[in-house]
Structures are given as structure tokens and as C-alpha cells.
Motif scaffolding. Structure first.
Motif, mmCIF file in Angstrom:
data_model
loop_
_atom_site.group_PDB
_atom_site.id
_atom_site.type_symbol
_atom_site.label_atom_id
_atom_site.label_comp_id
_atom_site.label_asym_id
_atom_site.label_seq_id
_atom_site.Cartn_x
_atom_site.Cartn_y
_atom_site.Cartn_z
ATOM 1 N N HIS A 24 -3.292 11.599 28.510
ATOM 2 C CA HIS A 24 -3.224 10.624 29.589
ATOM 3 C C HIS A 24 -4.268 9.509 29.427
ATOM 4 N N LYS B 158 1.092 11.510 35.144
ATOM 5 C CA LYS B 158 2.002 12.653 35.051
ATOM 6 C C LYS B 158 3.343 12.190 34.483
ATOM 7 N N TRP B 159 3.875 13.010 33.582
ATOM 8 C CA TRP B 159 5.222 12.781 33.053
ATOM 9 C C TRP B 159 5.669 14.092 32.408
ATOM 10 N N PRO B 160 6.918 14.502 32.599
ATOM 11 C CA PRO B 160 7.368 15.765 32.005
ATOM 12 C C PRO B 160 7.096 15.820 30.504
ATOM 13 N N GLY B 161 6.438 16.892 30.075
ATOM 14 C CA GLY B 161 6.163 17.084 28.663
ATOM 15 C C GLY B 161 4.979 16.323 28.119
ATOM 16 N N LEU B 162 4.295 15.544 28.959
ATOM 17 C CA LEU B 162 3.164 14.735 28.499
ATOM 18 C C LEU B 162 1.855 15.480 28.730
ATOM 19 N N THR B 163 1.028 15.558 27.697
ATOM 20 C CA THR B 163 -0.253 16.263 27.810
ATOM 21 C C THR B 163 -1.449 15.337 27.626
ATOM 22 N N TYR C 287 8.672 7.940 26.566
ATOM 23 C CA TYR C 287 8.561 9.210 27.280
ATOM 24 C C TYR C 287 9.901 9.712 27.803
ATOM 25 N N ASP C 288 10.856 8.807 27.957
ATOM 26 C CA ASP C 288 12.149 9.200 28.512
ATOM 27 C C ASP C 288 13.166 9.425 27.397
ATOM 28 N N PRO C 289 13.894 10.546 27.401
ATOM 29 C CA PRO C 289 14.859 10.827 26.332
ATOM 30 C C PRO C 289 15.901 9.732 26.149
ATOM 31 N N LEU D 257 16.597 12.125 33.895
ATOM 32 C CA LEU D 257 15.751 13.257 34.279
ATOM 33 C C LEU D 257 15.998 13.687 35.723
#
Length: 262
Positions: free
Chosen positions: A147, A140-145, A232-234, A97
Motif C-alpha cells: 500500500h 484496501k483492494w482485494p488481493g492487494l498486500t 488491480y481489477d481483473p 467484482l
């Protein structure tokens, strides 16, 4: 170690260093069996700077082609063991990322807490071992809604150290940097199902490469994580690299959102 969601471990560095892995109850050394640095730079742009990475490794082999398993075990140092009291700073790296953020890892009386990033960075999470339970909270994490704070009971420092005690010794190495770190490299992970040697289908939910000081197995300099516990990570991997690691009590507090059941 990880924050809610996952983080695991792997090795070998894209772009001139050892690369690695990450999350799963999200970032647990803790998970990997389950936690970042003096940050050079400020703000989101610096956090995403690809120049920060795991240290380059110079390996020194310790066994010959004729070494037996028993001989190798006899030559190996004692496996990693996280101390009850410690504090350190470094960085948390999610290379695919392009994200690198400040990281802290502290322990007090057997409890411990990892914090990566913060409200001004693209990722922000905390992982804790607190009073016999493992907590993970990703702010916070990209694409995460979502928590939520996740809690796994029945996990403490001894649970972690028992798992670390099963680690396999890879070799004595030098992590090149300023300063160079002389380390023992270990591989630890979880493979399911547990079956005898032979032709069986097996899965590694989490794998980790751990680099501890050659003079002190309780001084952790680098952890490379990989596995499906890092959802969460691709690429399913994250790394932590420590700049400092001191053997004195840190500060461990449970976030209000993670209040244990009454």
C-alpha cells in the motif's frame, strides 16, 4: 482518477446501464488523462450490491452519415474542463467484482481529491492532484498486500484540462435516473506510440468516457474508465457516477503517507 495502482475508462452498461472502466496511477480522470455518491445503504453487504450501476444512456445522434470531420467539429460543444473549485458525492463501481462504494470528489484552488470507499468497505483509495503532482494511495483492494503512496510530479489541473481538451465528441445523451441528466458524451484516452494514420501497431493504455452536463462542461456526472493503468481489477475497468456536483470549494488534504519530498 485513481489510487495507487491504476484506474481508467470505457462505456456501455452490463445489466441495464452504461458500464465503464477505471484505475491506473489508479483512478484518475487524472490518469485518464490523472475523484463518489450519496451512498444508499450501509456496510459491506450494501457495498457489494450489484443493483447500483452506471446510469442507463439514451443517445441522441448529432451528425448524419454525410457529416464531414470539419462539420462534426463545428457542431461539437466545447470539451470537458474540470473547474478549480467543486465538490460532489456519488459512487465508485467495480462491476466485475460486484463492488459499489461511496465516493467523493472535491476541488479547491486547482487541487483536487477523490476518495472511494473507506475502512469498512472492500475497497478504499484516494487520488489527488496536489501542488503540481499526482498522488495515488490504495488502502484496501482485494488481493492487494502492498500500500505505498505513488507520486508523479509535473501534473496539475492544467495538465488534466489540456488532455481533456483533446477529447472526441460522441453525442448528446440522456443518463436515465432520478433525475435524468442531459449530458454531452466525450471519449478521451492515451494511445502509444503516436504515429500517423496507417498500418501501425498501437496500444491504448487508458481510455475514458466522460459525461458532462450539456449546460456546463465543468459539471461531471459520470466517468467510465478502462485500461492497463487499472491493474488491480481483473477486467481493467471502473466507473464513477455522481449524485451531486456543486461549484463551490471542497476540502483537499494530502494524506500523511503521501508527504511530498522536502
Amino acid at each position: 482518477m485513481t489510487a495507487e495502482g491504476g484506474h481508467g475508462l470505457d462505456t456501455h452498461t452490463p445489466g441495464g446501464g452504461v458500464g465503464g472502466s477505471r484505475r491506473g496511477h489508479r483512478r484518475r480522470l487524472g490518469d485518464v488523462v490523472a475523484g463518489r455518491r450519496r451512498y444508499a445503504g450501509r456496510g459491506h453487504a450494501a457495498a457489494r450490491h450489484r443493483g447500483y450501476g452506471a446510469r442507463r444512456v439514451t443517445a441522441t445522434t448529432t451528425a448524419t452519415a454525410n457529416t464531414t470531420g470539419a462539420d462534426a467539429a463545428a457542431q461539437a460543444p466545447r470539451p470537458p474542463r474540470l473547474p478549480r473549485d467543486f465538490r460532489g458525492r456519488g459512487k465508485w463501481i467495480v462491476r466485475d467484482l460486484g463492488i459499489t462504494v461511496p465516493f467523493t470528489w472535491e476541488g479547491r484552488d486547482g487541487d483536487s481529491r477523490m476518495v472511494a470507499g473507506g475502512p469498512q468497505y472492500p475497497i478504499w483509495f484516494t487520488n489527488l492532484i496536489h501542488r503540481g503532482a499526482l498522488y495515488t494511495l490504495t488502502y484496501k483492494w482485494p488481493g492487494l498486500t502492498e500500500h505505498p503512496c505513488s507520486r508523479i510530479p509535473g501534473f496539475d489541473l492544467e495538465t488534466l484540462n489540456r488532455k481533456l481538451g483533446t477529447a472526441r465528441f460522441v453525442g448528446r445523451e440522456i443518463l436515465q435516473g432520478n433525475p435524468n441528466r442531459y449530458v454531452n458524451h466525450w471519449r478521451v484516452g492515451v494511445v502509444v506510440p503516436q504515429l500517423p494514420p496507417g498500418k501501425f501497431l498501437r496500444f491504448p493504455p487508458t481510455l475514458g468516457d466522460i459525461y458532462v452536463d450539456q449546460r456546463d462542461r465543468g459539471t461531471f456526472w459520470q466517468v467510465l474508465q478502462f485500461g492497463i493503468q487499472n491493474p488491480y481489477d481483473p477486467e481493467l475497468d471502473e466507473w464513477l457516477v455522481m449524485d451531486t456536483f456543486e461549484h463551490r470549494p471542497g476540502r483537499v488534504t494530502l494524506p500523511a503517507r503521501c508527504s511530498p519530498p522536502v
